[in-house]
Design a protein around this motif. Structure first.
Motif, PDB file in Angstrom:
ATOM      1  N   SER A  13     -21.180 -13.461 -15.845  1.00 43.60           N
ATOM      2  CA  SER A  13     -22.107 -13.357 -16.371  1.00 43.60           C
ATOM      3  C   SER A  13     -23.700 -13.906 -14.557  1.00 43.60           C
ATOM      4  O   SER A  13     -22.987 -15.379 -14.713  1.00 43.60           O
ATOM      5  CB  SER A  13     -22.583 -14.043 -17.648  1.00 43.60           C
ATOM      6  N   GLY A  14     -24.350 -13.130 -15.316  1.00 40.99           N
ATOM      7  CA  GLY A  14     -25.267 -13.578 -13.899  1.00 40.99           C
ATOM      8  C   GLY A  14     -25.014 -14.169 -12.838  1.00 40.99           C
ATOM      9  O   GLY A  14     -25.873 -15.445 -11.947  1.00 40.99           O
ATOM     10  N   GLY A  20     -20.623 -14.618   1.803  1.00 40.93           N
ATOM     11  CA  GLY A  20     -18.801 -14.358   1.656  1.00 40.93           C
ATOM     12  C   GLY A  20     -18.182 -14.142   3.133  1.00 40.93           C
ATOM     13  O   GLY A  20     -18.913 -13.315   3.302  1.00 40.93           O
ATOM     14  N   ARG A  21     -16.859 -13.319   2.559  1.00 46.98           N
ATOM     15  CA  ARG A  21     -16.160 -12.266   3.164  1.00 46.98           C
ATOM     16  C   ARG A  21     -16.707 -10.744   3.787  1.00 46.98           C
ATOM     17  O   ARG A  21     -16.111 -10.099   4.258  1.00 46.98           O
ATOM     18  CB  ARG A  21     -15.220 -12.421   3.292  1.00 46.98           C
ATOM     19  N   ALA A  22     -17.066 -10.805   2.048  1.00 47.34           N
ATOM     20  CA  ALA A  22     -17.554  -9.312   2.203  1.00 47.34           C
ATOM     21  C   ALA A  22     -18.422  -8.132   1.539  1.00 47.34           C
ATOM     22  O   ALA A  22     -18.608  -7.867   0.550  1.00 47.34           O
ATOM     23  CB  ALA A  22     -15.836  -8.424   1.983  1.00 47.34           C
ATOM     24  N   GLY A  23     -20.335  -9.516   1.440  1.00 51.96           N
ATOM     25  CA  GLY A  23     -20.972  -8.696   1.330  1.00 51.96           C
ATOM     26  C   GLY A  23     -21.308 -10.312  -0.268  1.00 51.96           C
ATOM     27  O   GLY A  23     -20.360 -10.891  -0.620  1.00 51.96           O
ATOM     28  N   SER A  24     -22.365  -9.957  -0.149  1.00 55.07           N
ATOM     29  CA  SER A  24     -22.599 -10.835  -1.540  1.00 55.07           C
ATOM     30  C   SER A  24     -22.833 -10.490  -3.031  1.00 55.07           C
ATOM     31  O   SER A  24     -22.774  -9.446  -3.121  1.00 55.07           O
ATOM     32  CB  SER A  24     -23.623 -12.203  -1.434  1.00 55.07           C
ATOM     33  N   LEU A  25     -22.563 -10.959  -3.985  1.00 53.26           N
ATOM     34  CA  LEU A  25     -22.641 -11.463  -5.139  1.00 53.26           C
ATOM     35  C   LEU A  25     -23.957 -11.577  -5.885  1.00 53.26           C
ATOM     36  O   LEU A  25     -24.500 -12.279  -5.596  1.00 53.26           O
ATOM     37  CB  LEU A  25     -22.176 -11.672  -6.368  1.00 53.26           C
ATOM     38  N   ASP A  26     -24.502 -10.074  -6.297  1.00 52.29           N
ATOM     39  CA  ASP A  26     -26.033 -10.783  -6.439  1.00 52.29           C
ATOM     40  C   ASP A  26     -26.107 -10.649  -8.367  1.00 52.29           C
ATOM     41  O   ASP A  26     -26.796  -9.143  -9.272  1.00 52.29           O
ATOM     42  CB  ASP A  26     -27.171 -10.014  -6.177  1.00 52.29           C
ATOM     43  N   ASP A  27     -26.472 -11.475  -8.765  1.00 50.91           N
ATOM     44  CA  ASP A  27     -26.697 -11.646 -10.296  1.00 50.91           C
ATOM     45  C   ASP A  27     -25.990 -10.541 -10.563  1.00 50.91           C
ATOM     46  O   ASP A  27     -26.281  -9.915 -11.873  1.00 50.91           O
ATOM     47  CB  ASP A  27     -28.135 -10.728 -10.538  1.00 50.91           C
ATOM     48  N   LEU A  28     -24.260 -10.835 -10.958  1.00 47.23           N
ATOM     49  CA  LEU A  28     -23.640  -9.658 -11.300  1.00 47.23           C
ATOM     50  C   LEU A  28     -22.756 -10.047 -12.810  1.00 47.23           C
ATOM     51  O   LEU A  28     -22.385 -11.084 -13.030  1.00 47.23           O
ATOM     52  CB  LEU A  28     -22.203  -9.893 -10.093  1.00 47.23           C
ATOM     53  N   SER A  29     -23.618  -8.834 -13.509  1.00 47.45           N
ATOM     54  CA  SER A  29     -22.604  -9.244 -14.873  1.00 47.45           C
ATOM     55  C   SER A  29     -20.927  -8.446 -15.379  1.00 47.45           C
ATOM     56  O   SER A  29     -21.668  -6.998 -15.016  1.00 47.45           O
ATOM     57  CB  SER A  29     -23.208  -9.507 -16.060  1.00 47.45           C
ATOM     58  N   GLU A  59     -23.377 -19.707  -6.457  1.00 46.68           N
ATOM     59  CA  GLU A  59     -24.243 -20.211  -6.330  1.00 46.68           C
ATOM     60  C   GLU A  59     -25.136 -20.256  -8.155  1.00 46.68           C
ATOM     61  O   GLU A  59     -26.183 -21.537  -8.286  1.00 46.68           O
ATOM     62  CB  GLU A  59     -25.424 -19.592  -5.677  1.00 46.68           C
ATOM     63  N   ALA A  60     -25.027 -18.996  -8.621  1.00 50.24           N
ATOM     64  CA  ALA A  60     -25.734 -19.188 -10.234  1.00 50.24           C
ATOM     65  C   ALA A  60     -24.740 -18.586 -10.825  1.00 50.24           C
ATOM     66  O   ALA A  60     -23.801 -17.877 -10.734  1.00 50.24           O
ATOM     67  CB  ALA A  60     -27.112 -18.991 -10.343  1.00 50.24           C
ATOM     68  N   GLY A  61     -24.737 -18.694 -12.043  1.00 49.04           N
ATOM     69  CA  GLY A  61     -24.663 -18.183 -13.751  1.00 49.04           C
ATOM     70  C   GLY A  61     -22.753 -18.541 -13.602  1.00 49.04           C
ATOM     71  O   GLY A  61     -22.455 -19.894 -13.314  1.00 49.04           O
ATOM     72  N   GLU A  62     -22.336 -17.801 -14.211  1.00 50.14           N
ATOM     73  CA  GLU A  62     -21.625 -18.487 -14.921  1.00 50.14           C
ATOM     74  C   GLU A  62     -19.367 -17.472 -15.247  1.00 50.14           C
ATOM     75  O   GLU A  62     -20.145 -16.583 -15.320  1.00 50.14           O
ATOM     76  CB  GLU A  62     -21.684 -19.144 -16.801  1.00 50.14           C
ATOM     77  N   ILE A  63     -18.496 -17.918 -15.017  1.00 52.84           N
ATOM     78  CA  ILE A  63     -17.913 -17.563 -15.097  1.00 52.84           C
ATOM     79  C   ILE A  63     -16.979 -18.062 -16.978  1.00 52.84           C
ATOM     80  O   ILE A  63     -16.066 -18.478 -16.454  1.00 52.84           O
ATOM     81  CB  ILE A  63     -16.481 -17.405 -13.800  1.00 52.84           C
ATOM     82  N   THR A  64     -16.319 -17.041 -17.398  1.00 47.99           N
ATOM     83  CA  THR A  64     -15.892 -17.540 -18.370  1.00 47.99           C
ATOM     84  C   THR A  64     -14.271 -16.898 -18.976  1.00 47.99           C
ATOM     85  O   THR A  64     -13.908 -15.747 -18.177  1.00 47.99           O
ATOM     86  CB  THR A  64     -16.484 -17.583 -20.317  1.00 47.99           C
TER      87      THR A  64
END
Length: 238
Positions: A13-14, A20-29, A59-64
């Motif tokens: 979530s977000g 990273g080694r292959a591009g960033s994640l930007d507000d991924l849900s 840097e931000a967001g949550e993994i459940t």
């Protein structure tokens, strides 16, 4: 019926990361439901894999994980229960046969030498976490042989791993992960080095059996494989 976070095997979530080694994640849900195969294509797929496995800290967001907060650490993922993943750079066992390297996932780490110096472990081994493996004995061996054969390693079942081409090591990795039928199987670029027919066989093997809650998250640059294997394809930039 809407899918709630508590019914998802894995949810991001977000989530935002650095490059990273292959591009960033930007507000991924992103959510993975029980019994579902989700394929992620695009430059940031490997960063997603690293983030889920704890190699990259968001840097931000949550993994459940099944509704509870997950702060993954690579060396502690085996305590989750029901998680298997492929991982680069971890040795296979050169003193065991191809078949035995797959079966060892059901019995724990053997007291034998890893792949000898100078031989690479391909994608490495699948790290297994608390998966309920109910098959035993000859039934287990039959299943392992079938999976290896469908992945193109059927002619090398009884050969020592150190004696077979390094290109076959990935087949061993994938067969070991598939054999334990985990709740969540996480794969990073699993078709690298596979022939087209072997990739198609892998796509079929990834599909959960009817009534199974096994979920699969796979990152890949192979869009044809993604279309064959997945219930849902997610495209990420990078």
């Amino acid at each position: 019926m809407p899918v709630t976070s508590s019914s998802l095997v894995l949810q991001l979530s977000g989530v935002r990361t650095r490059a990273g080694r292959a591009g960033s994640l930007d507000d991924l849900s992103l959510g993975v439901e029980p019994g579902q195969v989700v394929a992620v294509v695009g430059g940031a797929g490997s960063t997603l894999f690293d983030t889920v496995c704890g190699f990259e800290r968001p840097e931000a967001g949550e993994i459940t994980w099944r509704g509870s907060a997950l702060r993954p650490r690579p060396h502690r993922l085996t305590t989750l229960g029901g998680l298997a993943r492929t991982l680069q750079g971890v040795g296979l066992y050169g003193g065991l046969t191809v078949l035995e390297n797959v079966l060892v996932g059901a019995a724990g780490v053997p007291p034998v030498a890893a792949v000898p110096a100078g031989r690479h472990g391909g994608m490495g081994v699948a790290l297994l976490g608390g998966a309920q493996l109910r098959l035993r004995g000859e039934e287990l061996r039959r299943l392992a042989r079938d999976v290896l054969t469908r992945l193109g390693a059927g002619d090398h079942l009884d050969a020592e791993l150190a004696a077979v081409p390094v290109s076959l090591h990935l087949r061993v990795v994938l067969a070991r992960a598939l054999l334990v039928a985990p709740e969540l199987l996480v794969l990073d670029d699993p078709t690298a080095g596979l022939e087209a027919g072997e990739a198609a066989a892998l796509a079929e093997l990834l599909r959960p059996e009817p009534g199974s809650d096994r979920a699969v998250l796979v990152t890949t640059g192979d869009t044809e494989f993604a279309a064959l294997a997945a219930d849902r394809v997610v495209s990420l930039g990078g």
